[in-house]
Design a protein around this motif. Structure first.
Motif, PDB file in Angstrom:
ATOM      1  N   THR A   1      59.079   3.851 -25.432  1.00 44.93           N
ATOM      2  CA  THR A   1      59.724   4.387 -24.231  1.00 44.93           C
ATOM      3  C   THR A   1      60.362   5.739 -24.512  1.00 44.93           C
ATOM      4  OG1 THR A   1      60.143   2.236 -23.217  1.00 44.93           O
ATOM      5  CG2 THR A   1      61.605   4.020 -22.600  1.00 44.93           C
TER       6      THR A   1
ATOM      7  N   PHE B   1      58.813   7.529 -13.486  1.00 44.12           N
ATOM      8  CA  PHE B   1      58.276   6.369 -12.790  1.00 44.12           C
ATOM      9  C   PHE B   1      57.147   6.815 -11.864  1.00 44.12           C
ATOM     10  CE2 PHE B   1      62.706   5.047 -13.688  1.00 44.12           C
ATOM     11  CZ  PHE B   1      62.417   3.954 -14.492  1.00 44.12           C
TER      12      PHE B   1
ATOM     13  N   GLU C   1      56.390   1.765  -8.941  1.00 41.49           N
ATOM     14  CA  GLU C   1      57.668   1.599  -9.649  1.00 41.49           C
ATOM     15  C   GLU C   1      58.866   2.127  -8.858  1.00 41.49           C
ATOM     16  OE1 GLU C   1      57.267   1.759 -14.327  1.00 41.49           O
ATOM     17  OE2 GLU C   1      56.234   3.466 -13.435  1.00 41.49           O
TER      18      GLU C   1
ATOM     19  N   ARG D   1      63.740   0.450 -18.279  1.00 44.69           N
ATOM     20  CA  ARG D   1      62.576   0.142 -19.116  1.00 44.69           C
ATOM     21  C   ARG D   1      62.958  -0.834 -20.226  1.00 44.69           C
ATOM     22  NH1 ARG D   1      58.509   2.878 -17.209  1.00 44.69           N
ATOM     23  NH2 ARG D   1      58.725   4.974 -16.335  1.00 44.69           N
TER      24      ARG D   1
ATOM     25  N   PHE E   1      52.301  -1.504 -22.768  1.00 45.08           N
ATOM     26  CA  PHE E   1      52.731  -0.608 -21.691  1.00 45.08           C
ATOM     27  C   PHE E   1      53.375  -1.356 -20.532  1.00 45.08           C
ATOM     28  CE2 PHE E   1      49.456   1.853 -23.925  1.00 45.08           C
ATOM     29  CZ  PHE E   1      50.222   2.971 -24.239  1.00 45.08           C
ATOM     30  N   TYR E   2      52.949  -2.577 -20.267  1.00 42.81           N
ATOM     31  CA  TYR E   2      53.602  -3.332 -19.198  1.00 42.81           C
ATOM     32  C   TYR E   2      54.942  -3.897 -19.641  1.00 42.81           C
ATOM     33  CZ  TYR E   2      49.909  -2.634 -15.903  1.00 42.81           C
ATOM     34  OH  TYR E   2      49.041  -2.025 -15.023  1.00 42.81           O
TER      35      TYR E   2
ATOM     36  N   HIS F   1      56.984  -0.789 -18.189  1.00 48.84           N
ATOM     37  CA  HIS F   1      56.790  -0.330 -16.820  1.00 48.84           C
ATOM     38  C   HIS F   1      57.275  -1.398 -15.835  1.00 48.84           C
ATOM     39  CE1 HIS F   1      54.231   2.676 -18.719  1.00 48.84           C
ATOM     40  NE2 HIS F   1      54.283   3.350 -17.593  1.00 48.84           N
TER      41      HIS F   1
ATOM     42  N   TYR G   1      56.608  -3.385 -13.299  1.00 47.41           N
ATOM     43  CA  TYR G   1      55.598  -4.113 -12.532  1.00 47.41           C
ATOM     44  C   TYR G   1      55.779  -5.604 -12.813  1.00 47.41           C
ATOM     45  CZ  TYR G   1      53.208   0.280 -11.533  1.00 47.41           C
ATOM     46  OH  TYR G   1      52.912   1.537 -11.088  1.00 47.41           O
TER      47      TYR G   1
ATOM     48  N   ALA H   1      48.836   2.977 -12.253  1.00 50.63           N
ATOM     49  CA  ALA H   1      49.543   2.027 -13.106  1.00 50.63           C
ATOM     50  C   ALA H   1      48.772   1.937 -14.417  1.00 50.63           C
ATOM     51  CB  ALA H   1      49.634   0.653 -12.433  1.00 50.63           C
TER      52      ALA H   1
ATOM     53  N   ARG I   1      45.845  -3.599 -15.022  1.00 45.27           N
ATOM     54  CA  ARG I   1      46.902  -4.297 -14.278  1.00 45.27           C
ATOM     55  C   ARG I   1      46.426  -5.580 -13.609  1.00 45.27           C
ATOM     56  NH1 ARG I   1      50.599  -2.078  -9.159  1.00 45.27           N
ATOM     57  NH2 ARG I   1      51.782  -4.028  -8.916  1.00 45.27           N
TER      58      ARG I   1
ATOM     59  N   HIS J   1      50.710  10.436 -21.621  1.00 46.43           N
ATOM     60  CA  HIS J   1      51.047   9.322 -20.734  1.00 46.43           C
ATOM     61  C   HIS J   1      50.434   9.465 -19.344  1.00 46.43           C
ATOM     62  CE1 HIS J   1      54.273  12.290 -19.906  1.00 46.43           C
ATOM     63  NE2 HIS J   1      54.180  11.841 -18.675  1.00 46.43           N
TER      64      HIS J   1
ATOM     65  N   TYR K   1      47.852   6.691 -15.657  1.00 43.59           N
ATOM     66  CA  TYR K   1      47.923   6.572 -14.204  1.00 43.59           C
ATOM     67  C   TYR K   1      46.737   7.302 -13.584  1.00 43.59           C
ATOM     68  CZ  TYR K   1      52.602   6.152 -16.136  1.00 43.59           C
ATOM     69  OH  TYR K   1      53.673   5.823 -16.931  1.00 43.59           O
TER      70      TYR K   1
END
Length: 791
Positions: free
Chosen positions: A175, A185, A189, A271, A314-315, A318, A320, A511, A515, A562, A566
């Motif tokens: 992070t 974000f 998010e 986070r 990563f989740y 984030h 979600y 995302a 996902r 990063h 997305y």
């Protein structure tokens, strides 16, 4: 050590120092190069001095690392010198660096290539050092290593605490790294967090004022704007989110504490809150592996592989709900499979875990919750002691479901499960029409593409970002051989969710990758665990090591880039290339053309979409028919692997320019010439062939174009009838002229430089720096720029 060895090793080290010195001299002169003058002449005197300095540093490094190796592995200093010496061999590759001049475009591109090469060589040296040290430690375990191995003998609670803390450390380290590179974000998010903000400051779910007041700027960059994700509420004038509030409620304590530390503290604490759920997921997976296979090493390996790879990594940072759903589902499944306790508290916990799904999405997780609920009923009904206490199990499903629909009706004015979603509340006729559209209004090809895309799409497919999960396919083979009932059970639980999601063509949008299947990633991890537990084929075991290393590299690359996390994948996306693979391309090699892409476009004949599923099927077939073989000797493999990897790296990322040319725009001129332009900016509009309207000033433009024939001269038209400007014109990194225009359009004929040969064409790049010198709006009165060959 023999006398010959005493002389030979320093001599080799001197050669390696000379190679490194050559690289340093070459790179230091790169900023002085141009496209027309990029020859490299060695300054022998300077090279000799630098070689001496580098040689002294290498001798010191050799002695220091050998001393560390000697002490760490409890071996003699002489043996440590012999073991550490070969790790410097990758430095010889520095001698190849001047070969990059064969494919020169610009000095800054060459500088980037050499910087990457420096990092790669250092990485290869360190990799070889670690590999040599690991092999030595295996043969001569040091006391500290024995104490480290004693981790597996610690009490379970202490092990779990260490694993939990380690997960938090790794996830939040990631992070901080991504925040330092501008991570903000994205996607849904900010909308989840706005619900949290309203709960904390307004005490309600009504977001009418929160979007208007731009409360999302508390955690987004100052210039950010987001489109409202709200639906009309039951009460006139109210607006409620189209997202279910589960994750927003759970993150509330971390949001509240984070506000005490400013914007950066708020972003980090939010986070951090998600990382807690990611760490708990890892703990549950570790416990499951212990109970399933009774092997602490295997449990630790599965925890490590899944926790450090996408998508869990990563989740776990984030905002979600998928990782939370995965945690709850795995916990419930583990308790049902292994626990014999029939206490009321255990029954209530199971009911709570399963019922909570609805608070994270009223519809999407039903096809995971339903099979798990049926499995729970089957398990509990089979236990005599449990039957009399089934009421405790049904307590939360009844209470939680009633509470949720009371919440939904009070706010949204509807009991329809679609009320809290982008569709909004619908009456019976609207619902039937919507269901009919879902069932018959989507081409089957899109549904199949979506399913394949979950695993193979280069933008968000699981297997291209976490290759370790390829081995889950082999785990399925092992389960089919040994535990068919367990395999059937896992497929019964996970398949409906995945298949229905694919049938409805749900894909990731802005995302992190994969996902749609994160909620069942625990099932895929269990398949991977069965491979670890039962594989007897050394070739596949070694391949897993490489896949694990590649998965870790992908995590690092995504942390450093990063934005590649997305990417749009649904209707509207027309570019097939994945952002990360775009960055892994060069001028002569473009991997996205070799990888599958399942974006929703009419053109479906994309060759890799057919090739890769066949390759996967052949790989599984090879695993099925393959026989265990005696492993070959591993002597020298780390060095060979490091050197082979460096060779590939050099010719992939250093030898050729890093420029990528995409989106060709042909321009047929009246003279008969045909130019093809690439990578046109959105503010450089080609309304007529080779004639551009430049919409922004005080910036640089780069126009790449190709021609079949070599161009001797070019005529350039430039200027504006509405304002005064200064123009700097050049080819590649070679300036040609500077000119000012005062409400006029000028023309000049310039000599074209020798072209760069690219794909049997002649490649040119025009560079323009446009600066405004009067009060004029360039976006309203565009600056004219045109270019054409002179015949």
């Amino acid at each position: 050590m023999t006398r010959t060895t005493k002389i030979l090793r320093p001599a080799i080290l001197l050669v390696l120092a000379a190679s490194f010195a050559l690289f340093l001299q070459f790179r230091s002169g790169v900023p002085r190069l141009t496209y027309l003058h990029h020859d490299f002449a060695v300054a022998w005197g300077s090279l000799a001095v630098t070689t001496g300095l580098v040689f002294a540093l290498l001798l010191a490094a050799w002695a220091i690392f050998s001393a560390i190796l000697s002490r760490s592995c409890a071996i003699s200093f002489g043996d440590a010198l012999a073991l550490d010496f070969p790790t410097y061999v990758p430095l010889a590759f520095f001698g190849l660096s001047p070969l990059a001049l064969w494919h020169y475009l610009t000095w800054d591109d060459l500088d980037v290539r050499l910087a990457l090469f420096l990092e790669a060589v250092i990485f290869a040296v360190l990799y070889f050092k670690v590999a040599r040290a690991a092999r030595t430690l295996k043969a001569h375990p040091a006391p500290w290593l024995l104490r480290l191995r004693a981790f597996h003998t610690l009490p379970l609670r202490r092990r779990l605490a260490i694993l939990f803390a380690a997960s938090l450390l790794v996830y939040n380290g990631g992070t901080l790294l991504m925040m330092s590179r501008g991570l903000s974000f994205s996607g849904d998010e900010p909308h989840y967090l706005l619900i949290t903000h309203s709960l904390l400051h307004d005490g309600d779910f009504d977001l009418t004022g929160n979007y208007n007041a731009q409360d999302y700027l508390r955690y987004l960059p100052p210039s950010s704007t987001i489109v409202s994700h709200t639906l009309p509420g039951k009460k006139p004038g109210t607006q409620y989110s189209m997202h279910s509030p589960g994750v927003s409620i759970l993150i509330l304590p971390f949001y509240a504490i984070g506000e005490l530390f400013g914007k950066s503290g708020l972003v980090f604490l939010v986070r951090f809150g998600m990382s807690v759920f990611g760490a708990l997921f890892g703990i549950q997976l570790y416990l499951f592996a212990l109970q399933e296979w009774k092997k602490t090493g295997l449990a630790f390996g599965l925890w490590l592989l899944t926790g450090l790879a996408a998508p869990v990594f990563f989740y776990a940072m984030h905002v979600y709900p998928e990782i939370i759903i995965s945690l709850f589902a795995l916990t419930a499944f583990r308790l049902l499979k292994f626990s014999d306790r029939t206490s009321p508290a255990r029954f209530v916990l199971l009911g709570f875990l399963l019922t909570s799904f609805i608070w994270f999405h009223a519809l999407k997780y039903f096809f995971l919750m339903g099979p798990l609920f049926l499995y729970a009923l089957w398990v509990l009904a089979a236990k005599r002691k449990a039957r009399v206490r089934m009421a405790w199990f049904f307590a939360w499903p009844i209470l939680g479901t009633a509470l949720y629909f009371y919440f939904q009706y009070t706010l949204y004015g509807s009991f329809n499960p679609t009320a809290v979603s982008w569709q909004g509340a619908m009456d019976g006729q609207q619902t039937m029409s919507f269901v009919k559209t879902l069932l018959t209004g989507i081409p089957f090809r899109f549904r199949l593409d979506t399913l394949l895309g979950y695993f193979l799409d280069q933008r968000d497919g699981l297997l291209f970002y976490a290759p370790i999960y390829v081995f889950a396919l082999f785990g399925i083979v092992e389960m089919a051989r040994r535990k068919r009932k367990d395999l059937g059970l896992l497929l019964f639980i996970a398949a409906p969710y995945v298949l229905v999601s694919a049938f409805l063509t749900q894909r990731t949008g802005f995302a992190p990758q994969a996902r749609p299947i994160v909620a069942v990633i625990w099932v895929i991890a269990i398949f991977l665990g069965h491979f670890l537990a039962h594989n007897s084929k050394p070739l596949f075991a070694r391949s897993l090591n490489y896949a694990a290393g590649l998965s870790l590299i992908f995590v690092g690359l995504l942390c450093l880039n990063h934005l590649a996390l997305y990417q749009e994948t649904t209707v509207g996306a027309v570019e097939r290339g994945g952002e990360l693979f775009y960055k892994l391309s060069n001028l002569h090699f473009y991997p996205p053309t070799l990888l599958p892409s399942f974006i929703k476009v009419e053109e479906w004949r994309w060759g890799p979409n057919f090739v890769w599923p066949v390759l996967l099927a052949l790989l599984v077939a090879a695993y099925i028919i393959g026989r265990p073989r005696k492993p070959a000797s591993r002597h020298g493999r780390p060095l060979a692997f490091a050197l082979a990897g460096l060779a590939v790296f050099f010719f992939w990322f250093v030898f050729y320019p890093r420029t990528i040319l995409t989106s060709p725009r042909p321009a047929a001129l009246l003279s008969g010439d045909r130019l093809v332009f690439y990578r046109l900016s959105r503010v450089a509009l080609m309304n007529e062939p080779a004639r551009f309207s430049l919409l922004e000033d005080n910036r640089d433009y780069y126009l790449y174009f190709t021609s079949r024939g070599q161009i001797a001269e070019l005529k350039v038209d430039f200027g504006s009838t509405a304002g005064d400007y200064a123009l700097k014109f050049g080819f590649l990194d070679q300036p040609v002229f500077e000119e000012s225009t005062a409400r006029e359009v000028k023309s000049r004929v310039v000599e074209a430089p020798p072209p760069y040969r690219w794909k049997n064409t002649n490649l040119y790049r025009v560079t323009i720096h446009l600066e405004k010198k009067s009060d004029v709006r360039t976006g309203v009165n565009p600056y004219l720029f045109a270019i054409r060959p002179v015949r």
